[in-house]
Design a protein around this motif. Structure first.
Motif, short mmCIF file in Angstrom:
data_model
loop_
_atom_site.label_atom_id
_atom_site.label_comp_id
_atom_site.label_asym_id
_atom_site.label_seq_id
_atom_site.Cartn_x
_atom_site.Cartn_y
_atom_site.Cartn_z
N ASP A 468 0.86 -1.19 0.00
CA ASP A 468 0.00 0.00 0.00
C ASP A 468 0.89 1.23 0.00
O ASP A 468 1.24 1.77 1.06
N PHE A 469 1.27 1.69 -1.18
CA PHE A 469 2.19 2.82 -1.29
C PHE A 469 1.56 4.10 -0.75
O PHE A 469 2.20 4.88 -0.03
N GLU A 470 0.30 4.33 -1.09
CA GLU A 470 -0.38 5.55 -0.64
C GLU A 470 -0.40 5.64 0.88
O GLU A 470 -0.06 6.68 1.46
N LEU A 476 3.85 8.70 7.01
CA LEU A 476 5.04 9.53 7.25
C LEU A 476 4.68 11.00 7.44
O LEU A 476 5.57 11.85 7.52
N ARG A 477 3.39 11.30 7.51
CA ARG A 477 2.96 12.70 7.70
C ARG A 477 2.97 13.03 9.20
O ARG A 477 1.97 12.90 9.89
N PHE A 478 4.10 13.46 9.68
CA PHE A 478 4.21 13.77 11.11
C PHE A 478 3.76 15.20 11.42
O PHE A 478 3.45 15.52 12.57
N GLN A 479 3.77 16.08 10.44
CA GLN A 479 3.30 17.45 10.68
C GLN A 479 1.78 17.50 10.54
O GLN A 479 1.22 16.97 9.59
N GLU A 480 1.13 18.14 11.45
CA GLU A 480 -0.33 18.21 11.45
C GLU A 480 -0.86 18.90 10.20
O GLU A 480 -1.95 18.59 9.72
N ASP A 491 -5.28 11.90 -4.21
CA ASP A 491 -5.55 12.11 -5.63
C ASP A 491 -4.28 12.09 -6.48
O ASP A 491 -4.31 11.62 -7.62
N PHE A 492 -3.18 12.58 -5.93
CA PHE A 492 -1.94 12.64 -6.71
C PHE A 492 -1.05 11.42 -6.45
O PHE A 492 -0.82 10.59 -7.35
N ILE A 493 -0.58 11.27 -5.20
CA ILE A 493 0.30 10.14 -4.87
C ILE A 493 -0.43 8.83 -5.08
O ILE A 493 0.10 7.87 -5.68
N GLY A 494 -1.68 8.74 -4.60
CA GLY A 494 -2.44 7.49 -4.72
C GLY A 494 -2.71 7.11 -6.16
O GLY A 494 -2.68 5.93 -6.51
N THR A 495 -2.97 8.11 -7.01
CA THR A 495 -3.25 7.82 -8.42
C THR A 495 -2.00 7.31 -9.13
O THR A 495 -2.07 6.38 -9.94
N PHE A 497 1.01 6.05 -7.67
CA PHE A 497 1.68 4.89 -7.07
C PHE A 497 0.72 3.83 -6.57
O PHE A 497 1.15 2.70 -6.29
N GLY A 498 -0.57 4.14 -6.42
CA GLY A 498 -1.56 3.14 -6.05
C GLY A 498 -1.66 2.89 -4.56
O GLY A 498 -0.80 3.30 -3.77
N ASP A 499 -2.73 2.15 -4.20
CA ASP A 499 -2.90 1.72 -2.82
C ASP A 499 -3.02 0.21 -2.79
O ASP A 499 -2.76 -0.46 -3.78
N VAL A 500 -3.43 -0.35 -1.66
CA VAL A 500 -3.45 -1.79 -1.53
C VAL A 500 -4.46 -2.45 -2.46
O VAL A 500 -4.32 -3.62 -2.84
N SER A 501 -5.47 -1.72 -2.89
CA SER A 501 -6.49 -2.29 -3.76
C SER A 501 -6.14 -2.13 -5.24
O SER A 501 -6.88 -2.63 -6.10
N SER A 502 -5.06 -1.45 -5.55
CA SER A 502 -4.69 -1.20 -6.94
C SER A 502 -4.20 -2.47 -7.62
O SER A 502 -3.81 -3.45 -6.97
N SER A 503 -4.17 -2.42 -8.95
CA SER A 503 -3.66 -3.54 -9.73
C SER A 503 -2.16 -3.69 -9.54
O SER A 503 -1.47 -2.74 -9.15
N HIS A 504 -1.66 -4.89 -9.84
CA HIS A 504 -0.23 -5.14 -9.66
C HIS A 504 0.63 -4.38 -10.65
O HIS A 504 1.85 -4.36 -10.51
#
Length: 747
Positions: A468-470, A476-480, A491-495, A497-504
């Motif tokens: 799950d890249f997203e 790693l978002r430690f700043q509020e 919308d940007f990173i997830g699109t 690099f994908g998340d756990v449900s994305s295709s291989h």
């Protein structure tokens, strides 16, 4: 050389049979022998010991004996001259010449035969049927040993073009043309196909001969006195032509010929052309029976218009495996009762209205596997659109030079709502056709079976492809201030690099898998890809692996399947873990992962009756370890004692003894438990051990495999047998088709 000729010095000529003739073959075993005849009684003749004989064989070679033999390399007429000189070579005493004829033992020629030609009745008539293969035509060719084996060419006086003269177009098979064919057997399919040919290329075999009893006979090459005399070859071809214009009075003329300008022979000075006078042309002619004598039988579906003709295999059927949302291109073709395409037909537009498309054919989509029992599918679940604009260059009418409404190319698309599971369907077509020459009409139908799968219905994911890249970036978002930046992180990173449900095949999962499976992908010969395997073989100079690297250059999606599906079945799926001594629950109460094999605690060991073969587990309190107890071991269980139940294969746990040496007597149990020399079982259970039943189940986790069955993305079960994975229309085949249809513009 002087032309002096005297009548007292001549020569005789003998062939290989010692017959006095001046004709022979140009073979090493058939020389001519020339014997000088110089009478000693002639007063003009000098003594033989004062004369010298020279034979000029007319081919650039000479001999100097009174009796000389010679083999002529090439056929033809040669003038052989004998010259008699004095011994000092100062004067010509006599001269005599004679002509010899050298012939080919194997002549350069060919013949054509076909069924019925041997009867002698109109032997040149092939009795052609328009659009159908002719009777098999057998071509026999032979060539002398000193010439190359030649191809045979053909020309046809017909109203249409040769197939190979058509303009380049991927739908050329839909056009009207004539052509010759080879009927080739496909071993892997145990079937035949007809392949158009530009020329007749015969495979040749050598002919060997030897002398036997003064005669030339053919023999094996291994015979001691055999010589190469020529070569021969055979091929069987078929001819097909459409309707001829004015076919009743205008026959088709077919000429077969060898190219006499390219018949080469090997000589001392290299290859040279020999323009021989042999007849290198065979001409046949035949009337063509038109399609009016044929009966329309059915409509056939294909993916590109190339259908099975006669008894050949159908190689381009519409794929029975299809997917939602992906277009299914097809072409329909009318066939006669002999299974030949009837190109002299056009469909009548009066039968139009096809699923909302103005067309000359009517379609229906049915649900089921048997046409007679299938039910219509609601029109909202699919669409059929015309692709006839892609056939604008196809012409089937020679007279009008226009495109009649003969071919129909369409695109069937299933909507996502048609089914959530594979659906068995039948696409059916109905049409009225008219013969463009006779104007006769006929009604025809046809259908093709389909199975529509949801997209990615079958899929495999490798280990480390569930990343799950997203979410990893979000963690790693430690700043509020970054917590609610969903536009960037989702919308940007997830699109990208994908998340756990994305295709291989998304970037994030591909990067992660390549890093964590690096060793497996590059250095493990059981699991690595094809290119990596080739690299390893080159590294160790392994000549046994023969593979053209250029064949491994596929699109990424296709290459992944080739790399994964080419792995050994057991390496592909892995093996079940058979470990069954998982006793320590490690504080867990559910025992789903830890302590699987630890059964119920034996609360009253004094009254517990042990069944031989049903093992127990002893928990040693002071060392926090578990020991599996083999209940077959106690000798007391074999000594005639038995438990409360009266069974001879049971005994009481309270009878336990600590002896571990079989010499101690019948009380030997062999359980390696640590106890005082004297003890009571009640003391054992109070201070030292707890006893449990054994839950005899295997761990059953999957080890040493490429595929990750724990992720919800892998849709095929571990227990799926190899027979269900490999083969036409099985899971691997469906996976590859899905990849091809969805990622490549094949149609």
């Amino acid at each position: 050389m002087s032309n002096i000729k005297t009548d007292y010095a001549t020569f005789d000529v003998f062939d290989y049979k010692n017959d006095q003739v001046t004709t022979t073959y140009n073979l090493p075993i058939t020389p001519l022998t020339f014997k000088a005849r110089i009478p000693n009684t002639d007063e003009r003749a000098p003594p033989l010991n004062e004369s010298k004989v020279t034979f000029d064989f007319g081919d650039g070679t000479f001999a100097y004996n009174l009796t000389s033999s010679h083999v002529f390399e090439y056929p033809g007429q040669y003038t052989v001259r004998m010259v008699l000189r004095d011994c000092n070579n100062n004067a010509i005493l006599a001269s005599y010449s004679d002509d010899v004829i050298i012939q080919d033992y194997i002549t350069n020629t060919f013949t054509t035969t076909w069924s019925g030609s041997e009867l002698g009745v109109n032997p040149a008539n092939l009795n052609l049927q328009a659009g159908e293969f002719s009777k098999p035509i057998t071509i026999n060719s032979q060539t002398p040993f000193y010439q190359d084996f030649q191809d045979i060419f053909f020309s046809v006086s017909a109203s249409w073009d040769n197939y190979f003269n058509l303009d380049n177009n991927k739908f050329n098979d839909l056009k009207t043309y004539w052509s010759f064919y080879n009927k080739e057997y496909i071993n892997t399919l145990s079937a035949y196909e007809y392949v158009p040919i530009q020329k007749i290329s015969l495979s040749s075999s050598n002919i060997y001969a030897q002398l036997s009893g003064g005669s030339i006979v053919t023999c094996l090459s291994s015979s001691l006195s055999s010589v190469l005399v020529g070569s021969s070859g055979l091929d069987v071809i078929y001819f097909k032509t459409p309707d001829q214009l004015n076919w009743s009075t205008n026959p088709v003329t077919i000429s077969f010929f060898k190219d006499r300008d390219n018949i080469f022979s090997n000589s001392i000075t290299g290859y040279k052309n020999n323009n021989y006078t042999n007849n290198f042309t065979v001409t046949l002619s035949s009337l063509v029976v038109g399609t009016s004598a044929q009966t329309l039988n059915e409509i056939v579906f294909s993916s590109n218009g190339i259908t099975a003709e006669s008894d050949e295999i159908s190689s381009f059927d519409v794929s029975p495996v299809q997917y939602k949302g992906l277009g299914v291109p097809f072409i329909i073709t009318p066939k006669n009762t002999n299974n030949y395409t009837m190109k002299a037909m056009k469909a009548l537009s009066a039968n139009a209205v096809s699923h909302g498309v103005s067309a000359h054919v009517q379609f229906s989509l049915l649900s089921g596997t048997v046409l007679s029992a299938a039910t219509p599918v609601d029109a909202s679940y699919y669409t059929i659109s015309s692709l006839n604009n892609s056939l604008s260059d196809i012409n089937t009418d020679y007279q009008l030079q226009t495109l009649p409404s003969f071919w129909y190319r369409g695109l069937l698309t299933f909507n996502d709502t048609i089914s959530t599971a594979p659906a068995a369907l039948i696409l059916s077509a109905h049409c009225i056709y008219e013969n463009i020459y006779t104007k006769l009409t006929a009604y025809s139908t046809g259908s093709t079976p389909l199975t529509c799968y949801p997209k990615n219905y079958y899929d495999f994911y490798k280990h480390n492809e569930n990343f799950d890249f997203e979410q990893t970036i979000k963690d790693l978002r430690f700043q509020e201030v970054l917590i609610d930046k969903d536009i960037f992180f989702t919308d940007f990173i997830g699109t990208i690099f994908g998340d756990v449900s994305s295709s291989h095949d998304v970037l994030g999962k591909k990067l992660y898998e390549k890093i964590f499976n690096f060793t497996q992908n590059t250095a493990d010969i059981d699991l690595c890809g094809i290119n990596e395997l080739l690299g390893l073989s080159k590294l160790v100079d392994e000549s046994g692996i023969v593979f053209d690297r250029t064949l491994a250059q596929q699109p990424t999606a296709v290459k992944r399947f080739l790399d994964v599906l080419s792995i050994n079945y057991n390496k592909f799926r892995g093996t079940k873990n058979k470990f069954n001594e998982n006793f320590d629950p490690q504080g867990h109460t559910t025992k789903e992962i830890y302590g699987k094999n630890l059964g119920l605690k034996i609360e009253n060991p004094l009254a517990y009756e042990v069944t031989a073969g049903t093992d127990l587990v002893a928990y040693e309190r002071f060392s926090d370890t578990y020991t599996r107890l083999n209940t077959y071991q106690p000798l007391c269980a074999l000594s005639g004692a038995f438990g409360y139940s009266g069974n001879t294969n049971t005994y009481m746990l309270s009878w336990f003894r600590t002896e571990t040496d079989s010499t101690k007597g019948a009380n030997y149990w062999g359980w390696n438990l640590v106890l005082p020399t004297t003890f009571a079982l009640s003391t054992v259970t109070d201070k030292f051990y707890d006893f449990y039943t054994l839950s005899a189940v295997y761990d059953d986790t999957i080890l040493n495999g490429m595929i990750d069955y724990t992720t919800g993305k892998t849709t095929v079960d571990y227990t799926t047998p190899l027979s269900a994975l490999e083969g036409d229309e099985n899971i691997f085949d469906i996976l590859i088709r899905n990849s091809l249809f969805s990622s490549l513009s094949l149609f």
